[in-house]
Design a protein around this motif. Structure first.
Motif, mmCIF file in Angstrom:
data_model
loop_
_atom_site.group_PDB
_atom_site.id
_atom_site.type_symbol
_atom_site.label_atom_id
_atom_site.label_comp_id
_atom_site.label_asym_id
_atom_site.label_seq_id
_atom_site.Cartn_x
_atom_site.Cartn_y
_atom_site.Cartn_z
ATOM 1 N N THR A 489 0.846 -1.201 0.000
ATOM 2 C CA THR A 489 0.000 0.000 0.000
ATOM 3 C C THR A 489 0.881 1.250 0.000
ATOM 4 O OG1 THR A 489 -0.105 0.041 2.420
ATOM 5 C CG2 THR A 489 -1.826 -1.199 1.266
ATOM 6 N N PRO A 490 0.389 2.349 -0.544
ATOM 7 C CA PRO A 490 1.193 3.592 -0.584
ATOM 8 C C PRO A 490 1.664 4.051 0.796
ATOM 9 C CG PRO A 490 -0.708 3.773 -2.033
ATOM 10 C CD PRO A 490 -0.880 2.504 -1.277
ATOM 11 N N ASN A 491 0.800 3.928 1.801
ATOM 12 C CA ASN A 491 1.181 4.384 3.151
ATOM 13 C C ASN A 491 2.359 3.589 3.695
ATOM 14 O OD1 ASN A 491 -0.774 6.350 3.245
ATOM 15 N ND2 ASN A 491 -2.313 5.018 4.199
ATOM 16 N N LEU A 492 2.375 2.290 3.408
ATOM 17 C CA LEU A 492 3.497 1.475 3.854
ATOM 18 C C LEU A 492 4.750 1.796 3.047
ATOM 19 C CD1 LEU A 492 4.633 -0.864 5.558
ATOM 20 C CD2 LEU A 492 3.793 -2.441 3.821
ATOM 21 N N ALA A 493 4.562 2.034 1.751
ATOM 22 C CA ALA A 493 5.714 2.318 0.888
ATOM 23 C C ALA A 493 6.462 3.577 1.343
ATOM 24 C CB ALA A 493 5.257 2.464 -0.561
ATOM 25 N N SER A 508 15.030 -3.825 1.736
ATOM 26 C CA SER A 508 14.581 -3.114 2.933
ATOM 27 C C SER A 508 13.854 -4.076 3.848
ATOM 28 C CB SER A 508 13.648 -1.961 2.558
ATOM 29 O OG SER A 508 13.113 -1.362 3.728
ATOM 30 N N MET A 509 13.956 -3.868 5.153
ATOM 31 C CA MET A 509 13.166 -4.632 6.113
ATOM 32 C C MET A 509 11.762 -4.034 6.164
ATOM 33 S SD MET A 509 15.247 -6.862 7.135
ATOM 34 C CE MET A 509 14.279 -7.523 8.480
ATOM 35 N N VAL A 510 10.780 -4.893 6.273
ATOM 36 C CA VAL A 510 9.385 -4.438 6.334
ATOM 37 C C VAL A 510 8.668 -5.180 7.463
ATOM 38 C CG1 VAL A 510 7.172 -4.303 5.133
ATOM 39 C CG2 VAL A 510 9.275 -3.925 3.873
ATOM 40 N N THR A 511 8.009 -4.440 8.319
ATOM 41 C CA THR A 511 7.110 -5.026 9.308
ATOM 42 C C THR A 511 5.709 -4.550 8.947
ATOM 43 O OG1 THR A 511 8.820 -4.973 11.009
ATOM 44 C CG2 THR A 511 6.545 -5.256 11.751
ATOM 45 N N ALA A 512 4.839 -5.503 8.560
ATOM 46 C CA ALA A 512 3.536 -5.110 8.035
ATOM 47 C C ALA A 512 2.516 -6.216 8.262
ATOM 48 C CB ALA A 512 3.646 -4.787 6.547
ATOM 49 N N ALA A 513 1.274 -5.897 7.975
ATOM 50 C CA ALA A 513 0.191 -6.890 8.039
ATOM 51 C C ALA A 513 -0.058 -7.411 6.627
ATOM 52 C CB ALA A 513 -1.072 -6.251 8.599
ATOM 53 N N THR A 522 -1.726 -8.373 -0.173
ATOM 54 C CA THR A 522 -1.374 -6.968 0.006
ATOM 55 C C THR A 522 -0.704 -6.774 1.353
ATOM 56 O OG1 THR A 522 -3.374 -6.378 -1.250
ATOM 57 C CG2 THR A 522 -2.265 -4.607 -0.068
ATOM 58 N N LEU A 523 0.421 -6.035 1.360
ATOM 59 C CA LEU A 523 1.077 -5.652 2.605
ATOM 60 C C LEU A 523 0.573 -4.281 3.020
ATOM 61 C CD1 LEU A 523 4.795 -6.765 2.082
ATOM 62 C CD2 LEU A 523 3.128 -7.751 3.650
ATOM 63 N N GLU A 524 0.088 -4.181 4.266
ATOM 64 C CA GLU A 524 -0.486 -2.936 4.777
ATOM 65 C C GLU A 524 0.217 -2.533 6.070
ATOM 66 O OE1 GLU A 524 -4.526 -4.006 5.377
ATOM 67 O OE2 GLU A 524 -5.067 -3.895 3.236
ATOM 68 N N LEU A 525 0.085 -1.252 6.412
ATOM 69 C CA LEU A 525 0.599 -0.783 7.700
ATOM 70 C C LEU A 525 -0.071 -1.544 8.833
ATOM 71 C CD1 LEU A 525 0.790 3.111 7.390
ATOM 72 C CD2 LEU A 525 2.694 1.564 7.835
ATOM 73 N N LEU A 526 0.698 -1.842 9.873
ATOM 74 C CA LEU A 526 0.091 -2.476 11.039
ATOM 75 C C LEU A 526 -0.856 -1.497 11.711
ATOM 76 C CD1 LEU A 526 3.110 -4.302 12.697
ATOM 77 C CD2 LEU A 526 1.123 -5.370 11.697
ATOM 78 N N PRO A 527 -1.955 -1.974 12.262
ATOM 79 C CA PRO A 527 -2.858 -1.079 12.998
ATOM 80 C C PRO A 527 -2.131 -0.410 14.159
ATOM 81 C CG PRO A 527 -3.882 -3.217 12.604
ATOM 82 C CD PRO A 527 -2.446 -3.343 12.208
ATOM 83 N N ASP A 528 -2.611 0.780 14.563
ATOM 84 C CA ASP A 528 -1.990 1.516 15.670
ATOM 85 C C ASP A 528 -1.906 0.653 16.915
ATOM 86 O OD1 ASP A 528 -1.768 3.661 14.040
ATOM 87 O OD2 ASP A 528 -3.612 4.651 14.744
ATOM 88 N N GLY A 529 -0.748 0.747 17.592
ATOM 89 C CA GLY A 529 -0.584 0.015 18.849
ATOM 90 C C GLY A 529 0.156 -1.288 18.693
ATOM 91 N N HIS A 530 0.196 -1.848 17.479
ATOM 92 C CA HIS A 530 0.844 -3.138 17.306
ATOM 93 C C HIS A 530 2.367 -3.044 17.329
ATOM 94 C CE1 HIS A 530 -3.125 -4.542 16.325
ATOM 95 N NE2 HIS A 530 -2.664 -5.795 16.240
ATOM 96 N N LEU A 531 2.924 -1.815 17.079
ATOM 97 C CA LEU A 531 4.377 -1.667 17.061
ATOM 98 C C LEU A 531 4.941 -1.183 18.397
ATOM 99 C CD1 LEU A 531 5.092 -0.136 13.533
ATOM 100 C CD2 LEU A 531 5.811 -2.358 14.387
#
Length: 622
Positions: A489-493, A508-513, A522-531
């Motif tokens: 997703t663009p936000n993760l990119a 690059s290392m990626v931590t995503a959902a 699709t790789l997406e940003l993790l929801p708030d709080g998960h990091l």
């Protein structure tokens, strides 16, 4: 449908004395069980009951779990109502629009023939294993007779066609996000197609009912079939020993000879397909022989719609046929033959034919099996005269078996099978051109036909050798999905910081959902709080963040870093695979190779740790 040959024909005009002779079993007990189910005609034995058809084998797979059925042409559609209405199938059927409409005509004709002259006696006692094994060979060779079904209904046809989605040539259709299917012209009949089945990294092609000859359909399109991992070939010509062009010539010649001698010609046929070419070739040949007044009669319950539809599918026809539309003229000559009254179409023999009938004439009538339809009536009417001729052009039924219930027959019999499907030489040439990674064919295609065993060239020959299948066999294809396409997703990119590890390659290392929906990844940003917070193991201990080391070790920089750490007396020796660094004061040896570094330390642990940390600082990390 060929199993229908085991039955007696459905006479259009019922005659009580046609098939009266009961067949007697040599075993009196079995004969008593059979009753009058079997009748004998001229030494052959037939079932005297309502017609039954060999339905598809449902036991091979759970059809309720099948998502899609791909139809190649109208010939492969006749059994479809058994699948869609009686098997629990819930998926979608894909085919071209002409295939759907011509398939409908074929099915409606079949149902009309069966319902018009029904034989309301169902015969099943002869099918029991104890009796079947002792019957004459013709019946004993019946394929799965206990699974035969009576013909479906017109309601079944309508319900079946409601499951069909039509596609155009080269139109891409998405199958639940997992596959892309595409139909491309196979050149066999109007709307016939081959199928390509693609995932992002693999491609399978299914070639069925294909012709490289020039007839009325759109020519075969080979371009979409190239660069395939695997091609499956089926439905090649049923008559490899007969040349279609020569057979059309023999057909026209035998017709003219019969007409000139004052006889009538009967042509058992389907309501569409090759019959359009026969109308065209025969009418021009009759003109050249001065027989322009000879009438052509076309009898079929769908004759009107068949002739009409053939003239509105211009975009599915060959270039020469398409060009006629822009003149404007009908693409097929039979439209003009109808308009001048030379070709006359009727739904059946009672549809005004008796008022217009003139002899000598040429009659095209169904069904090619000779077990139903108006053709049965004409064989009974003309069969006792040696001046008449029956011409077989359809290759689906052995003509001698088809004629068996009508023996003794006086009319001439000519076998001119016209099958434009791929011959073995054409198939081999096509595969050499397409160059698939693997080829899959029926087992019967890698050995000469049984009636032409001396023709060793009549086999499919390919390198690597084709994989073969036979009825009831499960084949594991040499193709495996190893990769999937994953979108970001663009936000993760925005949060990704790639590092160039070598020219043109960034990591690059990626931590995503990972979100999986409709077979799309699709790789997406993790929801708030998960990091937030540290990661812990199940026992509560902290998990140290892992870093990934990459790049090559610069030996001189490493030696300089060790010197700064107080390690002296360093000796470096170059080897074939890399370098050896000897630290004699610390009793340590360091082997540096292209993809690994080994520290062999016999001294203190503190020295080993110091060397390790120094090494890690000299390498790049993610």
């Amino acid at each position: 449908i060929s199993q229908v040959l085991k039955f007696l024909p459905l006479s259009v005009v019922p005659k009580s004395d046609n098939y009266d002779k009961k067949w007697n079993h040599s075993d009196k007990e079995k004969d008593k069980i059979l009753g009058d189910e079997l009748k004998e005609v001229a030494g052959s034995v037939f079932v005297d009951g309502s017609l039954e058809f060999c339905a598809p084998e449902f036991g091979m797979t759970t059809l309720s779990e099948v998502d899609a059925i791909l139809l190649s042409n109208h010939n492969t559609m006749l059994a479809l109502p058994y699948v869609t209405e009686y098997s629990g199938f819930k998926g979608t059927v894909y085919c071209t629009e002409p295939t759907q409409q011509i398939g409908r005509q074929y099915m409606e004709e079949l149902v009309t023939y069966v319902e018009r002259n029904p034989r309301n006696k169902k015969c099943s006692k002869w099918k029991s294993d104890a009796i079947l094994s002792s019957l004459p060979t013709f019946l004993r060779e019946a394929i799965r007779p206990t699974a035969w079904r009576e013909c479906y209904t017109k309601h079944d046809i309508q319900a079946c066609l409601s499951r069909v989605q039509t596609v155009g040539y080269n139109e891409k259709r998405n199958i639940y996000g997992a596959l892309i299917i595409t139909a491309c012209s196979s050149g066999y009949s109007i709307g016939s197609c081959n199928w390509t089945i693609k995932s992002p990294y693999q491609k399978i092609c299914y070639i069925s009912g294909t012709s490289t000859l020039t007839t009325h359909p759109k020519p075969m399109d080979t371009e979409p079939l190239r660069q395939s991992d695997l091609i499956i070939v089926s439905s090649m010509t049923k008559t490899p020993g007969y040349n279609p062009d020569q057979m059309i010539g023999e057909f026209c010649m035998n017709t003219v000879v019969t007409i000139k001698n004052g006889g009538n010609v009967l042509v058992p046929c389907y309501p569409s397909g090759m019959i359009f070419d026969l109308f065209e070739c025969l009418s021009s040949h009759l003109d050249s022989c001065g027989l322009t007044t000879v009438p052509l009669y076309f009898l079929s319950p769908v004759s009107d719609s068949s002739l009409a539809y053939s003239n509105i599918y211009a975009e599915w026809l060959s270039g020469s046929k398409q060009s006629r539309v822009y003149l404007p003229e009908p693409p097929f000559p039979h439209a003009e033959l109808v308009s001048i009254g030379r070709l006359r179409q009727y739904l059946n023999i009672h549809d005004g034919l008796q008022n217009d009938f003139k002899s000598p004439c040429i009659v095209f009538a169904g069904h090619p099996s000779l077990r139903m339809g108006d053709v049965v009536h004409f064989i009974e009417l003309w069969g006792k005269s040696t001046g008449n001729t029956i011409l077989f052009t359809e290759p689906d039924f052995p003509y001698l078996e088809a004629l068996a219930p009508f023996q003794p027959l006086q009319m001439k019999v000519c076998y001119c099978p016209i099958d434009t499907g791929l011959s073995f030489s054409q198939a081999n040439k096509l595969m050499r051109d397409l160059k698939p990674g693997h080829l899959v064919v029926a087992e019967s295609y890698v050995q000469p036909p049984s009636n032409l065993s001396h023709k060793t060239d009549m086999v499919v020959d390919y390198d690597p050798p084709p994989l073969t299948y036979k009825r009831g066999e499960i084949l594991t294809l040499p193709i495996k999905r190893q990769f999937e396409t994953v979108e970001i997703t663009p936000n993760l990119a925005k949060n990704v910081s790639p590092v160039e590890v070598k020219p043109g390659c960034m990591v690059s290392m990626v931590t995503a959902a990972l979100n999986i929906k409709d077979n799309k990844y699709t790789l997406e940003l993790l929801p708030d709080g998960h990091l937030s917070g540290k990661k812990r193991r199940a026992d509560g201990s902290l998990i140290r963040e892992k870093s990934y080391i990459w790049g090559s070790l610069n030996i001189q920089s490493f030696v300089d870093a060790l010197t700064r750490q107080g390690i002296t007396d360093i000796k470096v020796e170059d080897t074939e695979d890399g370098s050896i660094i000897d630290l004699p004061n610390d009793d340590t040896l360091i082997q540096v190779e292209g993809a690994s570094t080994h520290i062999i330390c016999n001294g203190e642990e503190i020295v080993r740790t110091k060397i390790r940390d120094t090494l890690l600082r000299c390498l790049q990390k993610l």
